[in-house]
Structure formats: structure tokens, C-alpha cells
Design an enzyme around this catalytic site. Sequence first.
Site, mmCIF file in Angstrom:
data_model
loop_
_atom_site.group_PDB
_atom_site.id
_atom_site.type_symbol
_atom_site.label_atom_id
_atom_site.label_comp_id
_atom_site.label_asym_id
_atom_site.label_seq_id
_atom_site.Cartn_x
_atom_site.Cartn_y
_atom_site.Cartn_z
ATOM 1 N N GLY A 1 53.534 38.533 34.707
ATOM 2 C CA GLY A 1 52.354 39.261 34.215
ATOM 3 C C GLY A 1 52.772 40.476 33.422
ATOM 4 O O GLY A 1 52.824 41.584 33.942
ATOM 5 N N ALA B 1 51.445 42.385 31.149
ATOM 6 C CA ALA B 1 50.482 43.271 30.482
ATOM 7 C C ALA B 1 50.940 44.698 30.772
ATOM 8 O O ALA B 1 52.089 44.914 31.173
ATOM 9 C CB ALA B 1 49.075 42.982 30.977
ATOM 10 N N ARG C 1 52.419 34.130 31.496
ATOM 11 C CA ARG C 1 51.767 32.851 31.190
ATOM 12 C C ARG C 1 51.895 32.522 29.697
ATOM 13 O O ARG C 1 52.324 31.442 29.309
ATOM 14 C CB ARG C 1 50.299 32.908 31.609
ATOM 15 C CG ARG C 1 49.520 31.674 31.255
ATOM 16 C CD ARG C 1 48.076 31.796 31.682
ATOM 17 N NE ARG C 1 47.372 32.875 30.971
ATOM 18 C CZ ARG C 1 46.071 33.095 31.056
ATOM 19 N NH1 ARG C 1 45.330 32.338 31.832
ATOM 20 N NH2 ARG C 1 45.507 34.079 30.389
ATOM 21 N N SER D 1 48.525 52.109 42.294
ATOM 22 C CA SER D 1 47.634 53.023 41.572
ATOM 23 C C SER D 1 48.417 53.997 40.705
ATOM 24 O O SER D 1 49.557 54.341 41.015
ATOM 25 C CB SER D 1 46.775 53.828 42.549
ATOM 26 O OG SER D 1 45.989 54.738 41.820
ATOM 27 N N LYS E 1 43.564 50.251 49.025
ATOM 28 C CA LYS E 1 43.546 50.484 47.576
ATOM 29 C C LYS E 1 42.101 50.489 47.069
ATOM 30 O O LYS E 1 41.725 51.294 46.205
ATOM 31 C CB LYS E 1 44.372 49.409 46.847
ATOM 32 C CG LYS E 1 44.230 49.429 45.317
ATOM 33 C CD LYS E 1 44.709 50.728 44.716
ATOM 34 C CE LYS E 1 44.819 50.870 43.238
ATOM 35 N NZ LYS E 1 44.047 50.155 42.307
ATOM 36 N N HIS F 1 40.659 53.731 47.938
ATOM 37 C CA HIS F 1 41.191 54.695 46.965
ATOM 38 C C HIS F 1 40.334 54.679 45.695
ATOM 39 O O HIS F 1 39.906 55.710 45.189
ATOM 40 C CB HIS F 1 42.653 54.363 46.633
ATOM 41 C CG HIS F 1 43.156 55.028 45.387
ATOM 42 N ND1 HIS F 1 42.830 54.565 44.119
ATOM 43 C CD2 HIS F 1 43.904 56.125 45.188
ATOM 44 C CE1 HIS F 1 43.365 55.357 43.219
ATOM 45 N NE2 HIS F 1 44.026 56.314 43.835
ATOM 46 N N ASN F 2 40.083 53.491 45.180
ATOM 47 C CA ASN F 2 39.302 53.390 43.939
ATOM 48 C C ASN F 2 37.870 53.879 44.139
ATOM 49 O O ASN F 2 37.292 54.510 43.256
ATOM 50 C CB ASN F 2 39.286 51.950 43.432
ATOM 51 C CG ASN F 2 40.605 51.547 42.798
ATOM 52 O OD1 ASN F 2 41.641 52.128 43.104
ATOM 53 N ND2 ASN F 2 40.585 50.564 41.931
ATOM 54 N N GLU G 1 37.851 57.471 44.162
ATOM 55 C CA GLU G 1 38.022 57.867 42.753
ATOM 56 C C GLU G 1 36.655 57.873 42.042
ATOM 57 O O GLU G 1 36.349 58.805 41.288
ATOM 58 C CB GLU G 1 38.991 56.869 42.121
ATOM 59 C CG GLU G 1 39.291 57.039 40.663
ATOM 60 C CD GLU G 1 40.177 55.881 40.168
ATOM 61 O OE1 GLU G 1 41.207 55.589 40.796
ATOM 62 O OE2 GLU G 1 39.813 55.248 39.163
ATOM 63 N N LYS H 1 34.970 48.286 36.800
ATOM 64 C CA LYS H 1 35.629 46.985 36.977
ATOM 65 C C LYS H 1 35.326 46.364 38.322
ATOM 66 O O LYS H 1 35.779 45.274 38.619
ATOM 67 C CB LYS H 1 37.134 47.146 36.774
ATOM 68 C CG LYS H 1 37.521 47.226 35.305
ATOM 69 C CD LYS H 1 38.980 46.951 35.126
ATOM 70 C CE LYS H 1 39.328 46.761 33.669
ATOM 71 N NZ LYS H 1 40.779 46.744 33.469
HETATM 72 P P1 NBP Z 1 45.318 42.520 33.095
HETATM 73 O O1 NBP Z 1 44.481 42.748 34.304
HETATM 74 O O2 NBP Z 1 44.703 42.700 31.769
HETATM 75 O O3 NBP Z 1 45.914 41.035 33.196
HETATM 76 C C1 NBP Z 1 46.676 40.521 32.136
HETATM 77 C C2 NBP Z 1 47.776 39.648 32.676
HETATM 78 O O4 NBP Z 1 47.241 38.611 33.512
HETATM 79 C C3 NBP Z 1 48.511 38.963 31.536
HETATM 80 O O5 NBP Z 1 49.871 38.924 31.859
HETATM 81 C C4 NBP Z 1 47.878 37.580 31.553
HETATM 82 O O6 NBP Z 1 48.684 36.599 30.980
HETATM 83 C C5 NBP Z 1 47.756 37.381 33.027
HETATM 84 N N1 NBP Z 1 46.860 36.286 33.412
HETATM 85 C C6 NBP Z 1 45.523 36.124 33.241
HETATM 86 BR BR1 NBP Z 1 44.453 37.269 32.323
HETATM 87 N N2 NBP Z 1 45.053 34.992 33.750
HETATM 88 C C7 NBP Z 1 46.114 34.388 34.266
HETATM 89 C C8 NBP Z 1 46.282 33.154 34.921
HETATM 90 N N3 NBP Z 1 45.257 32.386 35.177
HETATM 91 N N4 NBP Z 1 47.524 32.821 35.304
HETATM 92 C C9 NBP Z 1 48.562 33.616 35.057
HETATM 93 N N5 NBP Z 1 48.483 34.810 34.432
HETATM 94 C C10 NBP Z 1 47.263 35.191 34.051
HETATM 95 O O7 NBP Z 1 46.671 43.381 33.164
HETATM 96 P P2 NBP Z 1 46.937 44.840 33.725
HETATM 97 O O8 NBP Z 1 45.936 45.811 33.227
HETATM 98 O O9 NBP Z 1 48.375 45.098 33.495
HETATM 99 O O10 NBP Z 1 46.710 44.687 35.291
HETATM 100 C C11 NBP Z 1 47.438 43.775 36.105
HETATM 101 C C12 NBP Z 1 46.872 43.829 37.511
HETATM 102 O O11 NBP Z 1 47.020 45.168 38.011
HETATM 103 C C13 NBP Z 1 45.358 43.544 37.578
HETATM 104 O O12 NBP Z 1 45.073 42.871 38.762
HETATM 105 C C14 NBP Z 1 44.725 44.911 37.605
HETATM 106 O O13 NBP Z 1 43.483 44.900 38.261
HETATM 107 C C15 NBP Z 1 45.767 45.700 38.386
HETATM 108 N N6 NBP Z 1 45.791 47.140 38.089
HETATM 109 C C16 NBP Z 1 45.621 47.603 36.812
HETATM 110 C C17 NBP Z 1 45.664 48.966 36.573
HETATM 111 C C18 NBP Z 1 45.507 49.498 35.171
HETATM 112 O O14 NBP Z 1 45.453 50.731 35.036
HETATM 113 N N7 NBP Z 1 45.479 48.666 34.142
HETATM 114 C C19 NBP Z 1 45.911 49.838 37.616
HETATM 115 C C20 NBP Z 1 46.103 49.345 38.898
HETATM 116 C C21 NBP Z 1 46.053 47.978 39.121
HETATM 117 P P3 NBP Z 1 48.495 36.212 29.414
HETATM 118 O O15 NBP Z 1 49.307 37.227 28.670
HETATM 119 O O16 NBP Z 1 49.030 34.855 29.340
HETATM 120 O O17 NBP Z 1 47.018 36.307 29.105
#
Ligand code: NBP
Length: 498
Positions: free
Chosen positions: A13, A15, A37, A149, A206, A209-210, A213, A284
Site C-alpha cells: 500500500g 499511498a 496493487r 496517527s 484509534k 482518538h479520532n 480529534e 471520513k
Molecule cells: P488510501 O486510504 O488512499 O489507500 C490507498 C492505497 O490502498 C493504495 O495503495 C491502493 O492501491 C490501496 N488499495 C485500495 Br484503494 N483498494 C485496494 C484493494 N482492494 N486491494 C489492495 N490495495 C488496495 O491511502 P492512505 O491515505 O495512505 O491511507 C492508508 C490507510 O491508512 C487507510 O486505511 C487510512 O484510513 C489510514 N490512515 C490514513 C491517514 C492519512 O492521514 N492519510 C492517517 C492515519 C491512517 P492502488 O494504488 O492500487 O489504488
Amino acid sequence: MAEEKKYDIGLMGLAVMGQNLVLNMVDHGFDVAVFNRTTSKVDDFLATPEAQSKGDKLVGAHSLKELVSKLKSPRKIMLMIKSKDAVPAPELALYPENAAVDAVIAELLPLLDKGDVIIDGGNTQFKDTERRTQYLQQRGIRYIGTGVSGGEEGARRGPSMMPGGDPEAWPLVKPIFQAISAKVGPNHDVPCCDWIGDRGAGHYVKMVHNGVEYGDMQLISDAYWILKNALGLSNKELYEIFAEWNKTELDSYLVEITRDIFTVDDPETGKPLLDLILDCAGAKGTGKWMSQLALDLGVPSTLVTEAVYARAISAMKSQRVNASKALSGPEKKFEGNRDEFIAQVKQALYASKICSYAQGFVQMQAAAKEYGWTLDCGRIALLWRGGCIIRAVFLERIKEAFDKNPALENLLLDPYFKAAVENAQVAWRNVVKTAIELGVPTPGFTTALTYYDSLRSASLPANMIQAQRDYFGAHTYLRVDKPGEGPFHTDWINVKKS
Ligand code: NBP
């Protein structure tokens, strides 16, 4: 032939969160294999200058099978993928909206050996983590659901981490997690990461926590709004007030960024950017979850619920614009002393924040009882002390309160917080009164004060509710003069009336 290098952990993952966690892990000496993916993102990430600078400490894989093959045993695979996705995985998908993690688990299972560890670092609903931990335990795979977080910056420089799941997995990932997490304490050596509890406990904490927040953000917004509307303060004046507050017991990440938001001008128009942002708040869903689960437990987490509703009414922009033309409010102008009122708003913010955290801890304690976890509230306060969005000096006091009395029923009963709220309450009441008189909504302050007044009321009008329920539905009631007896029912229509 030289043996192929094996990596300490695999992460799927790439992102924003995944990429930054990977770089953080490598910076702390761990060798990491990565997969995504959409596999082109693996190559894109590895081509970035930062990833390039990590040399052979970082390697890419183009399938889950390849990722698994690159890992030291017992293998540790962390998923940083969207927690809510509509990918069906029939065998596991009890909650179809959370199926992305299930789908990956189903694909991983045949590739793993007993004793390997899967970690879900996404914002997953805790019931999924409860279910997955048990499902995988039965198949010899150790599972961790961890809250992470701190957003992008936290993931890169040190997040707050809240792991729960299979306790046998914890010693295997502890060195990595504690190394990459934020550090607090006088010597900056206390990790903001520790074992929370069994199964879904980490994801529950967590989520709280949110939710807290959400409460903090709403309370800060209440303060901003009443100051702006009652006193007509400019963004520069608001900046100075928040800068001052951030040097006090309100010192926190959210107050700090609020202060800075007041200083930013839109590069295009030169106007304050804040004033150009549409007043419709997004969400969210973790606040909604906390609120829903509070209702399930029957605990009054009114701050998060009010904050969720405040976002909902903010999003009804066109209805609000229409109603603003149709519905009148008071014409009154603020007549008090400006500086005194600013100081009172600070007190209202502080007291309301204490109520909000009190509610969060009450909910976690109720959940622990319901789901069979043992939660250490002092330790949780410490994990939130650094790295995460709600990080604040104030959490040190919460830790001390629970260290002094681990069975503390409500934070408001701790001597320090009791004194703080009592000290603030005249000011707090005046701010709520002023907001009501001026017709300025301050949902967070008002809800918090109602909670405080309800909690400190030995008697509430619920006797009337019980009488009504018994009257129309024979729901019965208990009597204050006959403890241990009952339930009682009255034939309210035919009984002799005075
Ligand atoms: P996203 O929540 O935007 O997820 C994107 C990632 O998920 C990409 O790598 C994507 O792959 C993958 N993905 C998806 Br969409 N569907 C999938 C599937 N069916 N199988 C496999 N991979 C899949 O990314 P993020 O913002 O980095 O957050 C990641 C996790 O951390 C989330 O659960 C989020 O809730 C949590 N989180 C985020 C934050 C924040 O500030 N952003 C903070 C704390 C926790 P692809 O590239 O192939 O589409």
C-alpha cells in the site's frame, strides 16, 4: 551462489501513509520490501530520490508472492491500504465495505506459514479486527490491527501507534513499531507505541482518538466563531490569541496549526485563505463510528456526536443559506469587556476539552468491559502525547490522573481536572450564555456544559421519563423509597389522583 537477501518487514500500500512509514522504517535500520496493487506505483516510489538514497535497504516486489518470498521468517506484512473499499471477498466479507483488507488476507493466506504476522495499519472498524484476529488465529497466522496517527508527517517522522490483536504477534513487531514511533518524555525516549490489548482493542482506541480529534476541532472552531462574531476580531488578532493560548495548558498540535492557519494568505487573491474556504466540513467516518458505538454501549459521548452533527449541518450549505433569509435571531451586540471575554473563551475551551476527553476515556472503559479487553488508560494517554493529531501537553496530566488512580471513573473526578473545571465554570457559563444571547452557535461548548451539569446532578428528570414510559407502555419503574424492590407498575388512568 550468494543467498538472496531477506527483509525485516514487507509493506503493501504505497499511498501517502505507506510510503512515509517505509522510509521511516528504513531510517531506523530496518530492511523493507514493498508492494502495491497498482504495481507501477512500486517502480515510481523506488525511483524517487529519497527511496533511491536508501540503497539495498529497500526493495520492490510486483506481486504478493514475490513480496512474501523476500521476507525473513516469521514474516511480517503490513497493509496500509484503504480500509473501506467495495472489493468483494466472499469467504471473508462479512462487512462488504471493509473488504479490501479481507481480499488481501485471502490472497496472502496460501502464501504464508504458521507463525507469520499480518498487520493492518489502516483505519479499520474494530469489529473487523476482532473477527480477522480470530479467523487468522485459527489458521496459525498472527494478526495485528494497529492504529497509526499523525498523517503524512507523523508516518515519516514518528507516528503514534496503537497496536492490538494477537498478543503473540506483539514481540515480533515491537522493535520495529517502537523504533519508528514518536518519542516523548524528558529524554525523548518513551515511544508513543505500546500494546493496547486483544483483537480489536488497538483499532477501537484509534477510533476514539479520532473521535476526540473531532471534539477538539469543533471546540476550537467554537472558540474561533464566538470570538469572530461577538468581538469582530480580525485573523491577525485571532492569530495572536491562539499563539498566546498555545503557550498555556492548551498547548497542542491543533491549537498550533489553528494559530498558523490565521496567517496564510491565498497566493491568487492575497486574501486570508481561511475566509475563502467553503464552510462545509468533510468526514471520513471514524467520528461517526465512535458515536454509533457509544450509542450501542449506552455511554454519553456527546462531544463527538455533536461534532459529527455540526459537520453534517455545515454540509447543508444551501439549506442554511435559504434558512438564513427566512429565520430570524437576536439583534443584540456584544456589550462586555473584550479582553475579559477572550480570557473566558479560553476557559470555555479548556473546560469543554476536559469533558470531551473524559467522555472518550469513559467510552473506552465501557468498551473494554463489553469486549473483554484490559485497557491501561494512563498508557493510552501517553501514546497520544506525541506523534498524533491530538497530541497535547494536557495528556501528561491525564496520564498522571490514571497513574494515580487506574480505576478513575471519570476524568472530571480527578482532583486536578475537577479544580480546573471548577475554576473555569463561571467563564464557561458566561461564554455559553453570551453565545445564546447573540445567536451564535457554539455546539461543542454548550454540549460539554450540559454533560458537566448532568454528571454533577444527583437527580435528573428521568423520573418523569420513567413515569411516562410506564403510563403509555407499562414499562415499569423502580422507586427511590424502596431500594432493591420492584419493578413497579401503576395503572396511571384509574389510580386515585390528587
Ligand atoms: P488510501 O486510504 O488512499 O489507500 C490507498 C492505497 O490502498 C493504495 O495503495 C491502493 O492501491 C490501496 N488499495 C485500495 Br484503494 N483498494 C485496494 C484493494 N482492494 N486491494 C489492495 N490495495 C488496495 O491511502 P492512505 O491515505 O495512505 O491511507 C492508508 C490507510 O491508512 C487507510 O486505511 C487510512 O484510513 C489510514 N490512515 C490514513 C491517514 C492519512 O492521514 N492519510 C492517517 C492515519 C491512517 P492502488 O494504488 O492500487 O489504488
